[in-house]
Design a protein around this motif. Structure first.
Motif, PDB file in Angstrom:
ATOM      1  N   GLU A  90      -0.447  -1.917   7.358  1.00 52.51           N
ATOM      2  CA  GLU A  90      -1.368  -1.650   6.185  1.00 52.51           C
ATOM      3  C   GLU A  90      -0.507  -0.256   5.377  1.00 52.51           C
ATOM      4  N   LEU A  91       0.154   0.661   5.875  1.00 51.02           N
ATOM      5  CA  LEU A  91       0.586   1.510   5.199  1.00 51.02           C
ATOM      6  C   LEU A  91       1.698   0.908   4.483  1.00 51.02           C
ATOM      7  N   PHE A  92       2.640  -0.022   5.033  1.00 50.45           N
ATOM      8  CA  PHE A  92       3.442  -0.772   4.414  1.00 50.45           C
ATOM      9  C   PHE A  92       3.033  -1.395   3.047  1.00 50.45           C
ATOM     10  N   PHE A  93       1.635  -1.874   3.138  1.00 51.17           N
ATOM     11  CA  PHE A  93       1.164  -2.335   1.865  1.00 51.17           C
ATOM     12  C   PHE A  93       0.757  -1.364   0.837  1.00 51.17           C
ATOM     13  N   VAL A  94       0.258  -0.329   1.112  1.00 52.49           N
ATOM     14  CA  VAL A  94       0.058   0.606   0.199  1.00 52.49           C
ATOM     15  C   VAL A  94       1.343   1.289  -0.632  1.00 52.49           C
ATOM     16  N   ILE A  95       2.223   1.294   0.186  1.00 55.90           N
ATOM     17  CA  ILE A  95       3.612   1.615  -0.202  1.00 55.90           C
ATOM     18  C   ILE A  95       4.123   0.668  -1.392  1.00 55.90           C
ATOM     19  N   SER A  96       3.834  -0.566  -0.987  1.00 51.46           N
ATOM     20  CA  SER A  96       4.386  -1.799  -1.812  1.00 51.46           C
ATOM     21  C   SER A  96       3.767  -1.778  -3.109  1.00 51.46           C
ATOM     22  N   TRP A 171       3.983 -12.432   9.186  1.00 49.72           N
ATOM     23  CA  TRP A 171       2.747 -12.557   8.737  1.00 49.72           C
ATOM     24  C   TRP A 171       2.568 -11.535   7.629  1.00 49.72           C
ATOM     25  N   THR A 172       3.567 -10.331   7.611  1.00 46.03           N
ATOM     26  CA  THR A 172       3.195  -9.472   6.767  1.00 46.03           C
ATOM     27  C   THR A 172       3.973  -9.901   5.331  1.00 46.03           C
ATOM     28  N   LEU A 173       5.122 -10.806   5.619  1.00 41.61           N
ATOM     29  CA  LEU A 173       6.029 -11.231   4.356  1.00 41.61           C
ATOM     30  C   LEU A 173       5.155 -11.942   3.573  1.00 41.61           C
ATOM     31  N   TRP A 174       4.472 -13.044   4.233  1.00 42.31           N
ATOM     32  CA  TRP A 174       3.438 -13.774   3.435  1.00 42.31           C
ATOM     33  C   TRP A 174       2.342 -13.157   2.547  1.00 42.31           C
ATOM     34  N   ALA A 175       1.928 -11.932   3.203  1.00 46.30           N
ATOM     35  CA  ALA A 175       0.912 -11.342   2.667  1.00 46.30           C
ATOM     36  C   ALA A 175       1.816 -10.650   1.304  1.00 46.30           C
ATOM     37  N   GLU A 176       3.044  -9.973   1.373  1.00 40.46           N
ATOM     38  CA  GLU A 176       3.941  -9.618   0.572  1.00 40.46           C
ATOM     39  C   GLU A 176       4.073 -10.519  -0.668  1.00 40.46           C
ATOM     40  N   LEU A 177       4.321 -11.513  -0.373  1.00 39.61           N
ATOM     41  CA  LEU A 177       4.771 -12.714  -1.219  1.00 39.61           C
ATOM     42  C   LEU A 177       3.538 -13.080  -2.112  1.00 39.61           C
ATOM     43  N   ARG A 178       2.394 -12.959  -1.621  1.00 37.71           N
ATOM     44  CA  ARG A 178       1.407 -13.429  -2.367  1.00 37.71           C
ATOM     45  C   ARG A 178       1.121 -12.268  -3.421  1.00 37.71           C
ATOM     46  N   PHE A 179       1.344 -10.954  -2.977  1.00 34.15           N
ATOM     47  CA  PHE A 179       1.063  -9.921  -3.879  1.00 34.15           C
ATOM     48  C   PHE A 179       1.818  -9.971  -4.976  1.00 34.15           C
ATOM     49  N   TYR A 180       3.172 -10.338  -4.743  1.00 32.12           N
ATOM     50  CA  TYR A 180       4.324 -10.491  -5.539  1.00 32.12           C
ATOM     51  C   TYR A 180       3.752 -11.268  -6.730  1.00 32.12           C
ATOM     52  N   LEU A 181       3.313 -12.455  -6.346  1.00 35.77           N
ATOM     53  CA  LEU A 181       2.839 -13.646  -7.318  1.00 35.77           C
ATOM     54  C   LEU A 181       1.801 -13.025  -8.183  1.00 35.77           C
ATOM     55  N   THR A 220      -6.463 -17.063   0.530  1.00 37.66           N
ATOM     56  CA  THR A 220      -5.120 -17.250   0.541  1.00 37.66           C
ATOM     57  C   THR A 220      -4.532 -16.650  -0.858  1.00 37.66           C
ATOM     58  N   LEU A 221      -5.451 -16.947  -1.973  1.00 37.42           N
ATOM     59  CA  LEU A 221      -4.729 -16.553  -3.139  1.00 37.42           C
ATOM     60  C   LEU A 221      -4.630 -14.982  -3.481  1.00 37.42           C
ATOM     61  N   THR A 222      -5.765 -14.435  -3.083  1.00 39.83           N
ATOM     62  CA  THR A 222      -6.291 -13.263  -3.275  1.00 39.83           C
ATOM     63  C   THR A 222      -5.623 -12.228  -2.078  1.00 39.83           C
ATOM     64  N   VAL A 223      -4.870 -12.668  -1.155  1.00 39.75           N
ATOM     65  CA  VAL A 223      -4.369 -11.673   0.122  1.00 39.75           C
ATOM     66  C   VAL A 223      -5.555 -11.283   0.649  1.00 39.75           C
ATOM     67  N   GLY A 224      -6.706 -11.644   0.687  1.00 43.63           N
ATOM     68  CA  GLY A 224      -7.656 -11.280   1.609  1.00 43.63           C
ATOM     69  C   GLY A 224      -7.873  -9.998   2.102  1.00 43.63           C
ATOM     70  N   GLN A 225      -8.151  -9.574   3.171  1.00 42.04           N
ATOM     71  CA  GLN A 225      -8.659  -8.358   3.692  1.00 42.04           C
ATOM     72  C   GLN A 225      -7.638  -7.019   3.450  1.00 42.04           C
ATOM     73  N   TYR A 226      -6.159  -7.656   2.960  1.00 53.71           N
ATOM     74  CA  TYR A 226      -5.299  -6.640   2.989  1.00 53.71           C
ATOM     75  C   TYR A 226      -5.148  -6.132   1.332  1.00 53.71           C
ATOM     76  N   ALA A 227      -5.813  -6.789   0.496  1.00 53.38           N
ATOM     77  CA  ALA A 227      -5.990  -6.511  -0.971  1.00 53.38           C
ATOM     78  C   ALA A 227      -6.073  -5.060  -1.030  1.00 53.38           C
ATOM     79  N   PRO A 228      -7.211  -4.332  -0.452  1.00 57.22           N
ATOM     80  CA  PRO A 228      -7.432  -3.133  -1.086  1.00 57.22           C
ATOM     81  C   PRO A 228      -6.266  -2.164  -0.643  1.00 57.22           C
ATOM     82  N   THR A 318      14.643   0.086   7.078  1.00 55.79           N
ATOM     83  CA  THR A 318      13.452  -0.415   7.304  1.00 55.79           C
ATOM     84  C   THR A 318      13.130  -1.965   7.556  1.00 55.79           C
ATOM     85  N   TYR A 319      13.334  -2.631   6.389  1.00 59.74           N
ATOM     86  CA  TYR A 319      13.215  -3.989   6.408  1.00 59.74           C
ATOM     87  C   TYR A 319      13.744  -4.509   7.280  1.00 59.74           C
TER      88      TYR A 319
END
Length: 400
Positions: A90-96, A171-181, A220-228, A318-319
């Protein structure tokens, strides 16, 4: 946005590199005479700390056959704390959210897509090949995988195809990929402060509702619970870029609260299944809020002036470290655990995984990322130039 200012933004972006959009005079942390920063090295260091947290959690708290049936009995004092490091993604996601919006601002759709493809795939392919070789040849008892599964995973679309991840961390890369889109779609429409704030306020609500109601396609399209977490990072970028203001901070606070409700408190049931430890929901909530606070401190306080090149060098690992640590670390632990104390086994795993990460960074990322980025950008630009004029104009982002 006025044409003259658009020209200044474009020029400064070209000078400061792919992750440095220009910040207007008066932006938080600089004066009109200070040139825009090309990167925040404190965020590089924070990313590495997040990766280290994931590593410690996986090796000391998460159940694994590498430790035998009683994984939690090996290092109980460490594991009981490390369970809270499970929120490091989740910290990765905020940084992203912060960094990807920074990267995208003032750039065209082809440039943004090319930067993300080049950043995501080469290291991933190398790590997938290493982990696939480990699980197919060296340590098949580590996890039952097939060559076909590895090949499908190479697309990073295995979740769409109903194929399991070779390594659970993907699983986190799948979340990142949808955010990139989603960011690419924003760039296509045109990035402005108002649009980003509206998006960061509304999108997470829709995403969390979709996740809660089990509307699978929308989830799936909105990245679900990790969007915040992504959206909170985007709002923090606007604070850093433009200065403190009420609305972006309200968006940050709202997303932090939504992140606690949608994701952090749900971690308890996951930890019950995957570890031998009981997580305190209050601590989980505090750590979740801490993900937003950590990025704010790294970017918006005097700590941001801690501009040490070694932070970027460490952050570069890191990656790849995140991608290879799980099964390679468990394999080392499985080999040595019967012969050495548990702490020594973890230290040996901690010597092997960063070495593999360094090999991927220096041998793959630094060699392949630049030419892949150029090739993708040139190819997409050529396609964009064949589009009708009105659609071509929409392929470039704008900043207000």
């Amino acid at each position: 946005m006025r044409p003259a200012y658009r020209h200044v933004v474009t020029t400064l972006s070209a000078r400061t590199g792919p992750s440095a959009p220009a910040r207007p005079d008066g932006a938080a942390g600089r004066t009109p005479d200070t040139p825009p920063r090309s990167r925040l090295r404190t965020l590089d260091g924070l990313r590495f700390l997040a990766a280290a947290g994931v590593v410690v959690y996986h090796w000391t708290a998460r159940e694994s056959t590498a430790w035998g049936e009683a994984s939690g009995d090996q290092l109980p004092a460490v594991g009981s704390v490390a369970i809270y490091f499970s929120l490091a993604p989740e910290l990765f996601f905020v940084i992203s959210g912060f960094v990807i919006l920074w990267t995208a601002w003032g750039r065209s759709v082809p440039a943004v897509v090319a930067s993300r493809v080049a950043r995501l795939y080469p290291a991933y392919w190398a790590a997938l090949a290493l982990t696939g070789f480990l699980l197919l040849v060296l340590w098949p008892q580590g996890k039952d995988v097939s060559l076909g599964q590895v090949l499908v995973n190479a697309t990073l679309l295995q979740s769409v195809m109903g194929v399991d991840h070779v390594d659970g961390v993907y699983w986190t890369l799948w979340a990142e990929l949808r955010f990139y889109l989603l960011v690419v779609l924003l760039v296509a429409v045109g990035l402005t402060r108002r649009r980003v704030l509206a998006f960061a306020a509304v999108w997470p609500v829709v995403a969390v509702v979709a996740a809660r109601q089990d509307w699978s396609l929308l989830d799936t399209l909105t990245v679900g619970q990790y969007a915040p977490f992504f959206a909170g990072g985007m709002a923090l970028f606007l604070v850093w870029r433009d200065g403190h203001a009420l609305v972006p901070w309200l968006v940050v606070v709202g997303n932090a609260a939504l992140g606690v409700w949608s994701a952090a408190l749900g971690k308890g049931s996951t930890l019950d299944r995957t570890t031998a430890f009981d997580a305190d929901p209050v601590v989980l909530a505090l750590v979740s809020v801490g993900c937003f606070a950590a990025v704010a401190v790294a970017a918006l306080t005097p700590l941001a002036r801690f501009d040490r090149p070694w932070l970027t060098s460490v952050g570069a690992l890191t990656y790849p470290l995140y991608l290879v640590h799980l099964f390679w670390g468990w394999w080392v632990i499985d080999l040595v655990e019967p012969h050495v104390p548990a702490a020594v086994a973890v230290l040996l795993a901690a010597a092997v995984s960063p070495a593999l990460a360094a090999a991927i960074h220096h041998g793959v990322e630094r060699r392949l990322n630049p030419p892949l980025r150029r090739a993708v950008e040139q190819g997409l630009t050529a396609v964009a130039q064949r589009l009708p004029r009105s659609r071509r104009r929409s392929s470039a982002g704008s900043a207000d």
